[in-house]
Design a protein around this motif. Structure first.
Motif, short mmCIF file in Angstrom:
data_model
loop_
_atom_site.label_atom_id
_atom_site.label_comp_id
_atom_site.label_asym_id
_atom_site.label_seq_id
_atom_site.Cartn_x
_atom_site.Cartn_y
_atom_site.Cartn_z
N ARG A 72 -15.78 -38.31 -88.98
CA ARG A 72 -15.66 -38.02 -90.53
C ARG A 72 -17.00 -37.22 -90.81
N PHE A 73 -18.08 -37.91 -90.64
CA PHE A 73 -19.63 -37.15 -91.12
C PHE A 73 -19.66 -35.94 -90.72
N LEU A 74 -19.67 -35.70 -89.10
CA LEU A 74 -19.93 -34.71 -88.59
C LEU A 74 -19.08 -33.27 -88.95
N ARG A 75 -17.84 -33.76 -89.38
CA ARG A 75 -16.80 -32.74 -89.87
C ARG A 75 -17.34 -32.25 -91.15
N LYS A 76 -17.35 -33.14 -91.95
CA LYS A 76 -17.81 -32.69 -93.37
C LYS A 76 -19.31 -32.04 -93.14
N ARG A 77 -20.23 -32.49 -92.53
CA ARG A 77 -21.53 -32.15 -92.65
C ARG A 77 -21.63 -30.58 -91.86
N LEU A 78 -20.73 -30.36 -90.98
CA LEU A 78 -20.67 -29.06 -90.26
C LEU A 78 -20.21 -27.87 -91.17
N GLU A 79 -19.21 -28.54 -92.10
CA GLU A 79 -18.61 -27.50 -93.13
C GLU A 79 -19.59 -27.08 -94.03
N GLU A 80 -20.61 -27.80 -94.49
CA GLU A 80 -21.92 -27.89 -95.49
C GLU A 80 -22.93 -26.88 -95.06
N LEU A 81 -23.20 -27.04 -93.61
CA LEU A 81 -24.46 -26.34 -93.00
C LEU A 81 -24.43 -24.96 -93.22
N THR A 82 -25.56 -24.53 -93.22
CA THR A 82 -25.77 -22.86 -93.00
C THR A 82 -26.59 -22.75 -91.71
N VAL A 83 -25.81 -21.71 -90.78
CA VAL A 83 -26.63 -21.59 -89.81
C VAL A 83 -27.61 -20.39 -89.66
N VAL A 84 -29.01 -20.70 -89.61
CA VAL A 84 -30.15 -19.75 -89.73
C VAL A 84 -30.22 -18.90 -88.37
N ARG A 85 -29.75 -17.73 -88.37
CA ARG A 85 -29.60 -17.20 -86.95
C ARG A 85 -30.79 -15.99 -86.88
N ASP A 86 -31.23 -15.37 -87.89
CA ASP A 86 -31.89 -14.30 -87.94
C ASP A 86 -33.69 -14.73 -88.34
N PRO A 87 -34.57 -14.41 -87.67
CA PRO A 87 -36.05 -14.60 -88.08
C PRO A 87 -36.16 -13.92 -89.51
N PRO A 88 -37.14 -14.27 -90.16
CA PRO A 88 -37.52 -13.60 -91.41
C PRO A 88 -38.15 -12.39 -90.95
N SER A 89 -38.28 -11.22 -91.89
CA SER A 89 -38.90 -10.07 -91.69
C SER A 89 -40.49 -10.44 -91.54
N ASP A 90 -40.83 -11.14 -92.22
CA ASP A 90 -42.50 -11.48 -92.28
C ASP A 90 -42.74 -12.57 -91.21
N ARG A 91 -42.94 -12.22 -90.05
CA ARG A 91 -43.03 -13.17 -89.11
C ARG A 91 -44.48 -13.65 -89.07
N GLY A 92 -45.36 -13.49 -89.84
CA GLY A 92 -46.77 -13.80 -90.09
C GLY A 92 -46.71 -15.26 -90.79
N LYS A 93 -45.59 -15.71 -91.38
CA LYS A 93 -45.54 -17.00 -92.00
C LYS A 93 -44.67 -17.74 -91.61
N ALA A 94 -44.64 -19.07 -91.74
CA ALA A 94 -43.97 -20.15 -90.93
C ALA A 94 -42.65 -20.43 -91.90
N TYR A 95 -41.58 -20.02 -91.47
CA TYR A 95 -40.25 -20.31 -92.22
C TYR A 95 -39.46 -21.06 -91.19
N PHE A 96 -38.11 -21.46 -91.55
CA PHE A 96 -37.33 -22.28 -90.78
C PHE A 96 -36.75 -21.74 -89.50
N GLY A 97 -36.83 -22.52 -88.56
CA GLY A 97 -36.84 -21.94 -87.01
C GLY A 97 -38.01 -21.70 -86.26
N ALA A 98 -39.13 -21.60 -87.14
CA ALA A 98 -40.39 -21.04 -86.26
C ALA A 98 -40.88 -22.31 -85.77
N TRP A 99 -41.74 -21.60 -84.42
CA TRP A 99 -42.38 -22.74 -83.56
C TRP A 99 -43.96 -22.43 -84.31
#
Length: 168
Positions: A72-99
């Motif tokens: 139940r938790f996984l189904r509900k959580r997967l519905e509300e999550l936003t998948v971040v696929r594309d890196p930001p345009s400014d790659r000189g700053k730390a954003y979500f998904g960065a190493w």
């Protein structure tokens, strides 16, 4: 004294494509593989007579409740999550998904990937964007000094590098 605990604050609704795949794989494994096995075991145990003293039945039912709760938790959580696929345009700053490569004043270097709260794993080098360090990193450019207020005193880190591709 009651057992009331206030609800935990929800984590950020962001996840990497790899994290989403892992959550979907866990959901699939629980629902299609583990649950049918446990259901069959409970059904077999129920046929053995008195259920009040039947350990296989009692623990099987408990495990079914745990599986159903997680599903139940996984189904509900997967519905509300936003998948971040594309890196930001400014790659000189730390954003979500960065190493990010960090160094502390003692010269210790670490590499973290900033991920969502559903996929963080410190052993694997994945840092939650909701953690104090993760929040402090977001939006910082390379060569920034980061200060984190911790119970043991302030911690200082220096942001050496930001990448949006896995390290080689």
């Amino acid at each position: 004294m009651g057992r009331y605990r206030p609800p935990r604050a929800k984590g950020s609704p962001y996840i990497t494509p790899e994290g989403e795949a892992a959550l979907r794989a866990e959901l699939q494994a629980l629902w299609k593989e583990e649950r049918p096995v446990v259901t069959a075991a409970v059904q077999a145990a129920a046929g053995n007579g008195d259920r009040s003293e039947n350990g296989d039945y009692i623990y099987g039912k408990k495990r079914l409740r745990e599986i159903d709760s997680r599903v139940r938790f996984l189904r509900k959580r997967l519905e509300e999550l936003t998948v971040v696929r594309d890196p930001p345009s400014d790659r000189g700053k730390a954003y979500f998904g960065a190493w990010v490569d960090l160094e502390n004043p003692d010269g210790e270097r670490v590499t973290w990937r900033v991920v969502g709260p559903d996929e963080f794993d410190l052993q694997a080098g994945k840092l939650s964007c909701d953690s104090p360090l993760g929040r402090a990193l977001l939006g910082k450019p390379i060569d920034s000094e980061i200060t984190i207020d911790s119970p043991s005193g302030d911690q200082y880190w220096y942001l050496l590098d930001v990448r949006y591709q896995p390290p080689a």
